[in-house]
Design an enzyme around this catalytic site. Structure first.
Site, short mmCIF file in Angstrom:
data_model
loop_
_atom_site.label_atom_id
_atom_site.label_comp_id
_atom_site.label_asym_id
_atom_site.label_seq_id
_atom_site.Cartn_x
_atom_site.Cartn_y
_atom_site.Cartn_z
N CYS B 113 63.81 59.37 19.22
CA CYS B 113 62.68 58.45 19.92
C CYS B 113 64.32 58.59 21.44
O CYS B 113 65.05 57.53 21.09
CB CYS B 113 62.51 57.52 19.66
N CYS B 116 62.78 55.63 23.50
CA CYS B 116 63.25 54.03 22.61
C CYS B 116 63.53 54.22 21.23
O CYS B 116 65.22 54.58 20.96
CB CYS B 116 61.80 53.13 23.32
N SER B 117 62.83 53.50 20.26
CA SER B 117 62.99 53.49 18.93
C SER B 117 61.43 54.24 17.72
O SER B 117 61.46 53.89 17.59
CB SER B 117 63.88 52.73 18.49
N CYS B 118 61.03 55.11 18.35
CA CYS B 118 59.93 55.41 17.72
C CYS B 118 60.25 55.95 16.10
O CYS B 118 60.93 56.68 16.37
CB CYS B 118 58.90 56.10 17.93
#
Lengths: 228, 224
Positions: B113, B116-118
């Site tokens: 991602c 962000c951090s999906c």
């Protein structure tokens, strides 16, 4: 906004720290309660995930890079609490929290007995579409070249680039709209396939491709100019 | 909407405080929100315990091992991964809409991602630090083979790499290739070869030939 969070394709961040302890998610003790706090408040109904991401992205760029992941979470949480009027700057600045602060309200307060069911259910962003999909798998599309100041989910490295629709995922809450106005404005979303050469020129791996999930408003037929 | 734009109010200094002061700030905010009536602090421990004890990559390993052994289940995963994964009891937050991507001798998949951090929490748990940090997020799309090399993975030059940037609400689970020499293994034993990183795409499934014989499962003729 294409802020510092939008990292794809950049150089200069050094090697990947692949040696982390897989059993220790919270190396510093404050990260554990913050993690639970952010998830608990995320279930409050005061904001949605798009607003939470947008709030983290408002962290000043230099601070973002000088800090860690849970610092970003803290920033986003506090920014939302201030924006929604749940807390005041004065309350946050106090060395100890006031004993009897002005009450606030939230659509829901998550209690421990509800946690398993709430986490297991989640909150899908999938919605009924307002109309038929504009694109089909196999269509050639170009990413609209735009630099909105508000929240958006186009990575900068694909702006103006041409790819092929690979998967039609269905319709989902459109982040740009829901953050700007509160309107979920469901839009069709696609996985679009780009060659590394299209994205990165001769420095792209000739045997690599990148699949990027993009909502229909970000896309134009490939034959059209990259901006209106 | 009359709300001020996000970021228009100053967030007090935090990121450069020492850890004990950060802990005090977090505790103070929890108390403040509880006194305001918008938080039950007891929910925090329950949430943390869920992800520390119950939700993690063993869930995803179960999905992968079943896919390796059950063609009908693999077909279901391809058609409706969310439902097929939910049938094993895994679903919910950050895995509401799942897609599986399959590695083959010709193609290696990996997920990132960049924004962000999906990450697919119900099957993999909380993402590792490196997944959320700048070096991986910046380079996974630009130089996937170089990134894989940092993880000790070298692909043959003819293998195509496909990187999935999860920029929307779909969450991707990589199904690594089933290692050779595992014919006849059952789902529980196969799942032991499926690491978290192999389901992100930054590793391959473990090679049973490189396991200590004492760790080989009974279904493979080992002592375990």
């Amino acid at each position: 906004m294409h802020g510092i969070h939008d990292l794809g394709g950049m150089h200069g961040f050094g090697p990947i720290d692949v040696h982390e302890d897989p059993h220790d998610h919270f190396p510093e003790p404050w990260q554990r309660p913050l993690f639970g706090l952010v998830l608990a408040m995320g279930a409050s109904g005061l904001w949605n995930i798009d607003m939470a991401r947008a709030a983290r992205e408002t962290m000043p760029a230099a601070d973002y890079l000088a800090s860690g992941y849970y610092d970003h979470w803290w920033h986003g949480l506090v920014a939302l609490l201030l924006e929604k009027g749940v807390v005041t700057s004065e309350e946050l600045a106090a060395a100890t929290p006031p004993a009897d602060p002005a009450p606030a309200s939230a659509p829901r307060v998550l209690h421990p007995d509800q946690v398993p069911a709430v986490l297991a259910k989640g909150a899908t962003a999938r919605r009924e579409p307002a109309g038929p999909p504009k694109f089909r798998p196999g269509d050639r599309v170009r990413v609209r070249n735009a630099r909105p100041a508000g929240h958006t989910r186009t990575p900068r490295y694909c702006l103006g680039k041409v790819g092929e629709v690979a998967l039609h995922h269905g319709a989902f809450v459109f982040p740009d709209s829901v953050v700007a106005t509160g309107d979920p404005d469901p839009q069709h979303c696609y996985a679009v396939r780009f060659t590394a050469a299209e994205l990165f020129g001769p420095d792209g791996d000739p045997k690599a491709e990148v699949m990027i999930d993009l909502w229909a408003p970000y896309l134009l037929p490939a034959g059209e100019a990259a901006h209106d | 909407m009359d709300a001020p734009p996000l970021g228009s109010k100053q967030v007090p200094r935090f990121h450069d405080l020492p850890p004990d002061e950060k802990a005090a700030r977090v505790d103070a905010l929890i108390q403040l929100l509880a006194r305001k009536g918008v938080l039950d602090p007891a929910a925090i421990d329950t949430i943390v315990a869920t992800y520390e004890q119950d939700v993690g990559p063993r869930n995803g390993a179960h999905v992968v091992a079943k896919a390796w052994t059950d063609p009908a289940y693999l077909d279901w995963l391809r058609r409706d991964a969310t439902a097929a994964i939910a049938s094993l009891g895994y679903g919910g937050r950050q895995g509401e809409d799942m897609v599986v991507v399959e590695n083959s001798p010709d193609r290696h998949n990996m997920t990132v991602c960049t924004l962000c951090s999906c990450y697919p929490w119900p099957v993999l748990g909380i993402p590792p630090d490196w997944y959320k940090a700048e070096p991986y997020r910046s380079r996974a799309v630009l130089d996937p083979r170089g990134v894989l090399a940092e993880f000790g993975v070298t692909l043959a030059p003819e293998v195509e790499v496909r990187v999935w940037d999860s920029t929307a609400e779909l969450r991707y689970l990589v199904i690594p290739m089933r290692p050779a020499g595992t014919e006849g293994w059952d789902v529980a034993d196969l799942a032991r070869l499926v690491t978290r990183d192999s389901m992100i795409g930054t590793a391959l499934a473990l090679d049973p030939a490189r396991l200590d014989p004492a760790d080989l499962p009974a279904s493979a003729g080992g002592r375990a």
